[in-house]
Design an enzyme around this catalytic site. Structure first.
Site, PDB file in Angstrom:
ATOM      1  N   ASP A 100       0.755  -1.188   0.170  1.00  0.00           N
ATOM      2  CA  ASP A 100      -0.344   0.383  -0.537  1.00  0.00           C
ATOM      3  C   ASP A 100       1.219   1.324   0.224  1.00  0.00           C
ATOM      4  O   ASP A 100       1.835   0.871   1.389  1.00  0.00           O
ATOM      5  CB  ASP A 100      -0.340   0.166   1.375  1.00  0.00           C
ATOM      6  CG  ASP A 100      -1.505   1.291   1.202  1.00  0.00           C
ATOM      7  OD1 ASP A 100      -2.865   0.958   0.053  1.00  0.00           O
ATOM      8  OD2 ASP A 100      -1.653   1.957   2.351  1.00  0.00           O
ATOM      9  N   GLU A 137       1.388  -0.420  -4.765  1.00  0.00           N
ATOM     10  CA  GLU A 137       0.306   0.621  -5.332  1.00  0.00           C
ATOM     11  C   GLU A 137       0.835   1.779  -4.797  1.00  0.00           C
ATOM     12  O   GLU A 137       0.772   2.208  -4.443  1.00  0.00           O
ATOM     13  CB  GLU A 137      -0.589   0.487  -4.125  1.00  0.00           C
ATOM     14  CG  GLU A 137      -2.159   1.559  -4.648  1.00  0.00           C
ATOM     15  CD  GLU A 137      -2.255   2.256  -3.559  1.00  0.00           C
ATOM     16  OE1 GLU A 137      -3.269   3.271  -3.780  1.00  0.00           O
ATOM     17  OE2 GLU A 137      -1.813   2.730  -2.351  1.00  0.00           O
TER      18      GLU A 137
END
Ligand code: GLC
Length: 540
Positions: A200, A242
Site C-alpha cells: 500500500d 500500489e
C-alpha cells in the site's frame, strides 16, 4: 514452463467484511470466505487479494492498522486464516494480503507510546515537527477531508506527519528499527503461507525537504532491501506496488527486476473509460506507447475498478474535467480526485460496454485484477460516504440480505443494493449461475480463454492501425503464439480494413465462440462489428 505464476494469472480482489458472513454478525469473515471458495474456483481466478485483515478501528476500512500480527476478530482467528490459505492452496488458488507500511492507525500501541514524547522509545518511529511548515511541496491526497499533512499532537506538543487521514500517522522509515520491523511483519505472514503482498501507498515512505516526498531514491533502496530479504527466504512470493504515478515514475519500481514483481498500471485505467466514451483508440494507444519496456520477470497489474474511487490523479486537467463531465454528472459521485462508482453504473449498466472493457483488460499486457461483485455487474450506493458505496455486501441470491448474512438487515455493516436497476433480487450469483448468457458466465469464459493462451499474460504488444479510429487492433506474441485482438470502441456498428499483410497466410480462430475466419491475404482484411463488439483471435 518457467513462467512466473503471476504473469499468467487472474487476480480477484475482495474485502473479507463484504464477501460472506458465516457467524451472522453482519460482517463477512474467513469462515464465510472458505465456504465460497467453490464459487471463486468456478470463476477460474488464480489468486485472491485480500483487503486489510488486521485489527483496526476501521476508520479507513482496515488501512488504519492497530496490530500487524493478528487478524481482526470480526473476521475470525489466525487459525481461520491459516485454514483459508490451506484450502485455497489446495485448489491451486494463491492468496496475497496487504502490507500497509507507510502509516499505522493512531490507535496502534506504537503511536500511543510515541506520542508520550521524545523519551519514549517509540517516539522516533513516527515523523514529528515543531512547525507545520516542513515538506510543503508534498501534495494532500485525501483532499475531501484533510487540509494539511501535519496534525498537532497535544500530548507531546508537536505536529506529526501523515499523507492520508490525520488518524493515520506516517511511520519514520529513516529509523532502522521501523525498517527491521517491516521485515518481521513480512516474515510472519509469509511463514503462515501468504503468497505475497499488495504494498500500500509505496511512493510515500520517506520525506525529504525540497521534494514532493514521492518516489524518493531512499524508498527504492528500501524496497530493494525488502525484496532481497524475501528472495533469500521465500520462493515464488510476490510484491505488488500500489504506486499511483505517471509512467516515468512508475517504471523505476521494477528497477532491474530487483524491486517489485508487479505494479498496477494506474495510467491506463481511466484511459480505457475515456476511449469508449470518445470512441477513439487514442487514449489507450498513447499511454501504452509511453510505457517503457519492463524487465522480463516483471508484470503489470491491470484493473478497471477497485475498492477506492476511480482515481483521476494520472490525468491532465482537461482529461479529468472530461471524465467528471461524462462519468460523474452528479457531484455526489465525486470523491477526492476521482469517482466513487462501480463498473456497471459507470457504463449505465450497458452489458456490451462491460464486456468490451473486460475484453480489453484481458488483452492488454498485464495480469487482470477483478473487483468482487463486478463479475455480476453489481451496483453501488454513492450516498454511503467516503468510498463505502463500492464496498457493499456481495450479492449471492435473492433471499435475506442477498444471501450474504442471516443477521437482521439493520445489523449489516452496510445496506445491500436495492435500487430498481441493480436490486439484489435480480443481480446475484445464483440467478446468473443459472443463466448461460449471464455476465457471470461470460466472465468465466473470458477467464478460461485468457488462461489458455500465455501470450495474453506475457506476450509482446504491437498496435495495428486502420483508418477507422474507433477500432483498436493489437497483436500479442510469445513463443510463436500470436493473438490478434480487435475492439470496436463505438456504440454503433463499424467496419475496419486492417492492413495485415505481414500476417498473410494466417487463419484467425475466434477464441470466445470458436469461429474460424477466412485466411488473411495480401489485401486489407475486412472486419465488421456490432456496437462495442470485439474479436479475440488466435492466428494459426
Ligand atoms: C491506499 C488504499 C486506500 C487507503 C489508502 C491509505 O491508497 O487503496 O484504500 O485509504 O491507501 O492507506
Amino acid at each position: 514452463m518457467n513462467e512466473p505464476w503471476y504473469r499468467n494469472s487472474v487476480i480477484y480482489e475482495l474485502n473479507i467484511r463484504a464477501f460472506m458472513d458465516e457467524d451472522g454478525n453482519g460482517r463477512g469473515d474467513f469462515r464465510g470466505l472458505i465456504a465460497r471458495l467453490d464459487y471463486l474456483e468456478s470463476l477460474g481466478i488464480d489468486c485472491i487479494w485480500l483487503l486489510p485483515m488486521y485489527p483496526s478501528p476501521g476508520r479507513d476500512d482496515g488501512y488504519d492498522v492497530a496490530d500487524y500480527y493478528s487478524i481482526n476478530p470480526e473476521y475470525g482467528t489466525l487459525e481461520d486464516f491459516r485454514e483459508f490459505v490451506d484450502k485455497a492452496h489446495a485448489r491451486g488458488i494463491r492468496v496475497i494480503g496487504e502490507l500497509v507500511m507507510n502509516h499505522t492507525s493512531e490507535a496502534h500501541p506504537w503511536f500511543q507510546e510515541a506520542k508520550k514524547g521524545p523519551e519514549s522509545p517509540f517516539h522516533d518511529w513516527y515523523v514529528w515537527s515543531d512547525t507545520p511548515e516542513r515538506y510543503r511541496d508534498a501534495r494532500i491526497i485525501f483532499v475531501d477531508t484533510e487540509k494539511s499533512n501535519w496534525t498537532w499532537c497535544e500530548s507531546c506538543g508537536k505536529y506529526y506527519w501523515h499523507r492520508f487521514f490525520s488518524h493515520q500517522p506516517d511511520l519514520n522509515f529513516d529509523n532502522p528499527a521501523v525498517r527491521d520491523e517491516m521485515k518481521n511483519i513480512v516474515r510472519f505472514w509469509l511463514d503462515l503461507g501468504l503468497d505475497g503482498f499488495r504494498v500500500d501507498a509505496v511512493p510515500y515512505l520517506f520525506e525529504r525537504e525540497g521534494t514532493n516526498c514521492e518516489n524518493l531514491e531512499e524508498t527504492h533502496a528500501f524496497i530493494r532491501e525488502l525484496r532481497a530479504f524475501i528472495d533469500a527466504g521465500y520462493h515464488g512470493r510476490i510484491l505488488l506496488a500500489e504506486a499511483n504515478q505517471w509512467p516515468e515514475d512508475l517504471v523505476p519500481y521494477f528497477s532491474s527486476g530487483d524491486e517489485f514483481h508487479m505494479a498496477y498500471n494506474f495510467p491506463v485505467m481511466p484511459r480505457m473509460f475515456m476511449a469508449i466514451r470518445q470512441e477513439h483508440h487514442g487514449p489507450i494507444v498513447d499511454i501504452m506507447q509511453r510505457l517503457p519496456q519492463i524487465p522480463e520477470s516483471c508484470q503489470w497489474a491491470t484493473f478497471l475498478r477497485n475498492h477506492d474511487e476511480l482515481t483521476l490523479e494520472m490525468c491532465t486537467d482537461a482529461e479529468r474535467d472530461y471524465m467528471y463531465s461524462v462519468y460523474a454528472r452528479d457531484p455526489q459521485m465525486k470523491c477526492n480526485v476521482g469517482i466513487r462508482r462501480r463498473l456497471a453504473p459507470l457504463v449505465e449498466n450497458d452489458r456490451r460496454k462491460i464486456e468490451l472493457l473486460h475484453a480489453m483488460l484481458f488483452a492488454l499486457p498485464g495480469t487482470p485484477v477483478l473487483y468482487y461483485g463486478d463479475e455480476i455487474g453489481m451496483g453501488d450506493n454513492i450516498w454511503l460516504g467516503d468510498r463505502n458505496g463500492v464496498r457493499t455486501p456481495m450479492q449471492w441470491n435473492d433471499g435475506r440480505n442477498a444471501g450474504f448474512s442471516r443477521c437482521a438487515p439493520s445489523r449489516l455493516y452496510a445496506p445491500v443494493i436495492m435500487d430498481p436497476l441493480y436490486n439484489f433480487t435480480a443481480v446475484n450469483v445464483e440467478a446468473q449461475d443459472a443463466d448461460p448468457n449471464s455476465l457471470l458466465n461470460f466472465m468465466r469464459r473470458l477467464v478460461r480463454v485468457r488462461k489458455q493462451y500465455p501470450a495474453f499474460g506475457a506476450g509482446t504488444l504491437r498496435f495495428f492501425f486502420a483508418e477507422n479510429k474507433r477500432i483498436m487492433a493489437l497483436l500479442r506474441e510469445r513463443d510463436g503464439e500470436r493473438l490478434l485482438c480487435v475492439f470496436n470502441l463505438a456504440n454503433s456498428c463499424q467496419y475496419a480494413m486492417l492492413d495485415l499483410q505481414e500476417l498473410a497466410g494466417c487463419v484467425p480462430h475466434e477464441l470466445m465462440d470458436g469461429t474460424v475466419f477466412p485466411p488473411i491475404g495480401d489485401l486489407p482484411y475486412l472486419l465488421t462489428f456490432g456496437p462495442h463488439g470485439f474479436y479475440l483471435f488466435r492466428l494459426e
